[in-house]
Write an enzyme that holds these catalytic residues in place. Structure first.
Site, PDB file in Angstrom:
ATOM      1  N   CYS A 195     -11.085  -6.284  25.699  1.00 19.42           N
ATOM      2  CA  CYS A 195     -10.766  -6.041  24.285  1.00 19.42           C
ATOM      3  C   CYS A 195     -10.882  -7.337  23.481  1.00 19.42           C
ATOM      4  O   CYS A 195      -9.973  -8.169  23.484  1.00 19.42           O
ATOM      5  CB  CYS A 195      -9.361  -5.466  24.152  1.00 19.42           C
ATOM      6  SG  CYS A 195      -8.879  -5.250  22.436  1.00 19.42           S
TER       7      CYS A 195
ATOM      8  N   CYS B  20      -8.242  -7.789  20.737  1.00 20.18           N
ATOM      9  CA  CYS B  20      -6.915  -8.203  21.209  1.00 20.18           C
ATOM     10  C   CYS B  20      -6.921  -9.671  21.624  1.00 20.18           C
ATOM     11  O   CYS B  20      -6.007 -10.410  21.306  1.00 20.18           O
ATOM     12  CB  CYS B  20      -6.476  -7.385  22.421  1.00 20.18           C
ATOM     13  SG  CYS B  20      -6.885  -5.657  22.351  1.00 20.18           S
ATOM     14  N   ASP B  21      -7.947 -10.075  22.376  1.00 20.98           N
ATOM     15  CA  ASP B  21      -7.899 -11.385  23.029  1.00 20.98           C
ATOM     16  C   ASP B  21      -8.815 -12.443  22.396  1.00 20.98           C
ATOM     17  O   ASP B  21      -8.617 -13.635  22.619  1.00 20.98           O
ATOM     18  CB  ASP B  21      -8.278 -11.229  24.513  1.00 20.98           C
ATOM     19  CG  ASP B  21      -7.275 -10.354  25.246  1.00 20.98           C
ATOM     20  OD1 ASP B  21      -6.102 -10.321  24.818  1.00 20.98           O
ATOM     21  OD2 ASP B  21      -7.655  -9.693  26.222  1.00 20.98           O
TER      22      ASP B  21
END
Ligand SMILES: Cc1cc2nc3c(=O)[nH]c(=O)nc-3n(C[C@H](O)[C@H](O)[C@H](O)COP(=O)(O)OP(=O)(O)OC[C@H]3O[C@@H](n4cnc5c(N)ncnc54)[C@H](O)[C@@H]3O)c2cc1C
Length: 369
Positions: free
Chosen positions: A148, A151-152
């Site tokens: 992701c 997200c990261d």
């Protein structure tokens, strides 16, 4: 062990666009749905709100001419479902027994008995299954390996460093394009010499000068150190089998999704990948009273708007199913919507014209013939 029992007429699993749309429709129909969704869990890849919680711009959901952020869209879906009285339960469902009605769902804390069930459990990212990919401490998952980018990607470890994205579909193009905001350079590694991604997503990636395509190549291993995390990947050219190490600070796997259907294996009919089969032009599954909507039954379109559309269908299908169930009379008889009476001991069905059919399997089969 579960300590509480809930009995509900309509239960929906999943709070992505499909589940929340099913909730809006069934709540407006006064069916008081219970929507169960898993809490945030990186390993299980669950987030209330579903897959759109991990993306940024959603430009193709009708009604938002300027686009909308994925999480903002899902907040609106949820508020609308809440407004009509949807009940929410944040639990991971560990078991489902669909062998008889009410269907029985189990979570860590609850047993939920469902008169009818709408499955909207969506899909999760697939992994390559190569050395170094497993979660820390067995590999670098969570320490340089991710599925992701949203997200990261913004993490300090990836800032102004070279990153690798693996895949050739829309998700890979989106992840690579997004990561160019942070990375010094993004290598897009793909097994073939052409992409599966839609034209517009390909064009966006090709025009981005920070993205470099590495064709006909597989990632064979994630390399790194426990403290430093990922330091590179071992690549193999699939045409000449040559191997090389490509230094990078992170690897983002974007090779597609797997439907979240393990709970229902052996109970609901599925295709070879695990997508739930629904009957033509409806969301009905092979189990009467169980309906499936969204990505969990859609290997073809997998869009928020199609998920929402099938969520609406599932709610209407569930409503019709409940309406057609026999109603119990004070006499003990049950009356169907077609006007048939079922005797209290279920030994006979009396049709509206007075015809009596013994309620034996062989008679019912003969009737159907
Ligand atoms: C990075 C990315 C970008 C995207 N961008 C777009 C876009 O711009 N436009 C677009 O139309 N589509 C986009 N999509 C696709 C879109 O997100 C999906 O088609 C849509 O979210 C599918 O909705 P769904 O309701 O079927 O399932 P999901 O959104 O996957 O939701 C399923 C829910 O079920 C829950 N769940 C699963 N198993 C269990 C269990 N056992 N117990 C409890 N809960 C469970 C999960 O936690 C999850 O919340 C994108 C997808 C991704 C990954």
């Amino acid at each position: 062990m579960p300590t509480q029992t809930l009995d509900r007429e309509v239960v929906i699993i999943g709070s992505g666009p499909a589940g929340l749309t099913a909730a809006i429709y069934s709540a407006r129909a006064n069916l008081k749905p219970l929507l169960i969704d898993a809490p945030v869990d990186a390993e299980k890849q669950t987030t209330p709100g579903g897959q759109l919680m991990i993306t940024t711009d959603v430009e193709n959901y009708p009604g938002f001419s300027e686009g909308i952020q994925g999480p903002d869209l899902m907040v609106e879906f949820r508020k609308q479902a809440e407004r009509f009285g949807t009940e929410f339960l944040e639990e991971w469902i560990t078991e489902a027994d669909l062998s008889e009605r009410p269907f029985r769902l189990q979570t860590e804390n609850y047993v939920v008995n469902a008169g009818t069930l709408i499955v909207a459990t969506g899909a999760s990212a697939k992994w390559l299954g190569i050395p170094g990919e497993a979660k820390v401490p067995d590999g670098f998952g969570g320490n340089g390996v991710s599925a992701c980018a949203t997200c990261d990607g913004p993490l300090p470890a990836f800032r102004n460093r070279p990153l690798v994205v693996v895949g050739g579909g829309d998700t890979a193009m989106e992840e690579a394009t997004f990561l160019t905001r942070y990375a010094s350079h993004v290598y897009l590694v793909h097994r073939r010499d052409k992409l599966r991604a839609s034209r517009i997503m390909q064009d966006k990636a090709f025009c981005n000068e920070k993205i470099e395509f590495i064709w006909n190549t597989a990632v064979e291993e994630m390399l790194g150190e426990p403290e430093a995390g990922v330091t590179g990947v071992r690549l193999r050219n699939l045409q000449n089998n040559e191997e090389r190490v490509l230094p990078c600070a992170g690897v983002f796997i974007a090779i597609g999704h797997k439907p979240n259907t393990d709970l229902f294996k052996g109970q609901l009919d599925m295709d070879e990948v695990g997508y739930i089969k629904t009957s033509h032009r409806s969301t009905a599954t092979n189990v009467a009273g169980v309906f499936a909507c969204g990505d969990v039954q859609d290997a073809t379109y997998r869009q928020a708007v199609t998920a929402a559309g099938t969520g609406c269908m599932a709610a209407l299908d569930a409503e019709r199913y409940l309406d057609h169930l026999p109603v119990a009379m004070p006499s003990g008889d049950e009356v169907t919507i077609e006007g048939e009476h079922v005797t209290p001991d279920h030994s006979a069905i009396i049709e509206p014209d007075g015809t009596i059919i013994p309620n034996q399997p062989e008679n019912l089969v003969a009737q159907e013939d």
